[in-house]
Design a protein around this motif. Sequence first.
Motif, PDB file in Angstrom:
ATOM      1  N   GLY A  80       0.822  -1.213   0.000  1.00 25.22           N
ATOM      2  CA  GLY A  80       0.000   0.000   0.000  1.00 25.22           C
ATOM      3  C   GLY A  80       0.854   1.259   0.000  1.00 25.22           C
ATOM      4  O   GLY A  80       1.874   1.334   0.702  1.00 25.22           O
ATOM      5  N   ILE A  81       0.425   2.248  -0.803  1.00 21.24           N
ATOM      6  CA  ILE A  81       1.065   3.563  -0.795  1.00 21.24           C
ATOM      7  C   ILE A  81       0.091   4.612  -0.254  1.00 21.24           C
ATOM      8  O   ILE A  81       0.418   5.364   0.664  1.00 21.24           O
ATOM      9  CB  ILE A  81       1.522   3.971  -2.214  1.00 21.24           C
ATOM     10  N   ASN A  82      -1.090   4.676  -0.848  1.00 22.83           N
ATOM     11  CA  ASN A  82      -2.129   5.600  -0.388  1.00 22.83           C
ATOM     12  C   ASN A  82      -2.432   5.332   1.090  1.00 22.83           C
ATOM     13  O   ASN A  82      -2.787   4.206   1.446  1.00 22.83           O
ATOM     14  CB  ASN A  82      -3.387   5.392  -1.242  1.00 22.83           C
ATOM     15  N   LYS A  84      -4.899   5.805   2.760  1.00 18.76           N
ATOM     16  CA  LYS A  84      -6.262   5.279   2.998  1.00 18.76           C
ATOM     17  C   LYS A  84      -6.255   3.743   3.000  1.00 18.76           C
ATOM     18  O   LYS A  84      -7.186   3.123   3.519  1.00 18.76           O
ATOM     19  CB  LYS A  84      -7.219   5.743   1.892  1.00 18.76           C
ATOM     20  N   ILE A  91      -7.915  -2.981  -3.452  1.00 14.66           N
ATOM     21  CA  ILE A  91      -7.772  -1.960  -4.490  1.00 14.66           C
ATOM     22  C   ILE A  91      -7.983  -2.599  -5.852  1.00 14.66           C
ATOM     23  O   ILE A  91      -7.505  -3.715  -6.101  1.00 14.66           O
ATOM     24  CB  ILE A  91      -6.399  -1.244  -4.435  1.00 14.66           C
ATOM     25  N   LEU A 142     -11.017   0.445  -3.039  1.00 16.69           N
ATOM     26  CA  LEU A 142     -10.503   1.701  -3.626  1.00 16.69           C
ATOM     27  C   LEU A 142     -10.202   1.479  -5.101  1.00 16.69           C
ATOM     28  O   LEU A 142      -9.704   0.412  -5.483  1.00 16.69           O
ATOM     29  CB  LEU A 142      -9.213   2.124  -2.902  1.00 16.69           C
ATOM     30  N   GLY A 144      -7.769   2.829  -8.001  1.00 15.46           N
ATOM     31  CA  GLY A 144      -6.574   3.669  -8.067  1.00 15.46           C
ATOM     32  C   GLY A 144      -5.512   3.136  -9.000  1.00 15.46           C
ATOM     33  O   GLY A 144      -5.703   2.144  -9.703  1.00 15.46           O
ATOM     34  N   GLU A 160       8.304   6.486  -1.781  1.00 16.68           N
ATOM     35  CA  GLU A 160       8.016   7.898  -2.054  1.00 16.68           C
ATOM     36  C   GLU A 160       8.338   8.277  -3.504  1.00 16.68           C
ATOM     37  O   GLU A 160       7.612   9.071  -4.112  1.00 16.68           O
ATOM     38  CB  GLU A 160       8.779   8.802  -1.063  1.00 16.68           C
ATOM     39  N   GLU A 163       5.379   6.956  -5.470  1.00 19.57           N
ATOM     40  CA  GLU A 163       4.187   7.785  -5.234  1.00 19.57           C
ATOM     41  C   GLU A 163       4.286   9.130  -5.952  1.00 19.57           C
ATOM     42  O   GLU A 163       3.370   9.555  -6.644  1.00 19.57           O
ATOM     43  CB  GLU A 163       4.011   8.025  -3.729  1.00 19.57           C
ATOM     44  N   ASN A 167       2.049   8.994  -8.939  1.00 22.67           N
ATOM     45  CA  ASN A 167       0.823   9.210  -8.151  1.00 22.67           C
ATOM     46  C   ASN A 167       0.120   7.872  -7.891  1.00 22.67           C
ATOM     47  O   ASN A 167      -1.100   7.751  -7.989  1.00 22.67           O
ATOM     48  CB  ASN A 167      -0.124  10.177  -8.870  1.00 22.67           C
ATOM     49  N   ASP A 169      -1.192   4.437  -5.990  1.00 17.57           N
ATOM     50  CA  ASP A 169      -1.884   4.143  -4.734  1.00 17.57           C
ATOM     51  C   ASP A 169      -1.409   2.829  -4.099  1.00 17.57           C
ATOM     52  O   ASP A 169      -1.569   2.621  -2.899  1.00 17.57           O
ATOM     53  CB  ASP A 169      -3.390   4.045  -4.984  1.00 17.57           C
ATOM     54  N   THR A 198       2.928  -2.121   3.723  1.00 17.98           N
ATOM     55  CA  THR A 198       2.915  -0.722   3.248  1.00 17.98           C
ATOM     56  C   THR A 198       4.263  -0.341   2.649  1.00 17.98           C
ATOM     57  O   THR A 198       4.652   0.826   2.667  1.00 17.98           O
ATOM     58  CB  THR A 198       2.536   0.235   4.393  1.00 17.98           C
TER      59      THR A 198
END
Length: 229
Positions: A80-82, A84, A91, A142, A144, A160, A163, A167, A169, A198
């Motif tokens: 996971g990146i997002n 949320k 996802i 989600l 994404g 990072e 991401e 961009n 997720d 994560t």
Amino acid sequence: MTKLAIMGAMEEEIEPLLEYFENVKVTEFADNKYYEVNLNGLDIVIAYSKIGKVFASLTATTMIEKFGCDTLLFSGVAGGINPKLKIGDLIIADKLCQHDLDITAFGHPNGFVPGGKVFVETSKELRDVAFEVAEENNISVLEGTIATGDQFVHSVERKEFIESTFNADALEMEGASVAVICDALNVPFLILRAISDTADMDAGFDFDEFLKSSAKNSADYMIKIVKKL
Ligand SMILES: Nc1ncnc2c(CN3C[C@H](CSc4cnccn4)[C@@H](O)C3)c[nH]c12
């Protein structure tokens, strides 16, 4: 749709799928095993590719070109990146990219090579079915961007970069290669993942702890989607 492919990368990702079926025919081909089953009259081929973009490309192509699948669904786990996305959350990719494809030395953007595109979109029709199933079953999912690369990401720095550059997720190691294959062969496809970690310094530990439960989350949702097709 005449024949459905359901793919994972690891055995743990398809085990919870195979548990739903009896009368499984196993075919060995190109150093892999393909499991043929039937669900309410629908012919399905299930396989795990082994880890990484190359193996995933081989399996996706085999399922389409050798077994004649005309729709492909992927079920598995992801980092996971997002924020949320918590471990166990689901996802569905609207588009995918390759975060480790890099010829920026020649002025091209990350994830791009001539003749290709940075992002490959998944089937809107399959996503609509998936979200209808989610609503009917009170499943939270989600939509994404998923970034794919041939590395298990376990550092904030790499997370990072992915991401900020795409961009994204979530991230994994197979989805974007499946996307390129299906897009080139005009096969509608869906990429579904459940978060196992994560992608930071704890990723390896979390992955080991949550692989099985997250793979089951994805597989159980996937079966509901298949029954709706
Ligand atoms: N942080 C992350 N980075 C990149 N990919 C992922 C994934 C998704 N899968 C799981 C598996 C990790 S490698 C592997 C190798 N040996 C044993 C287990 N997993 C690979 O198929 C990609 C979950 N978390 C990820």
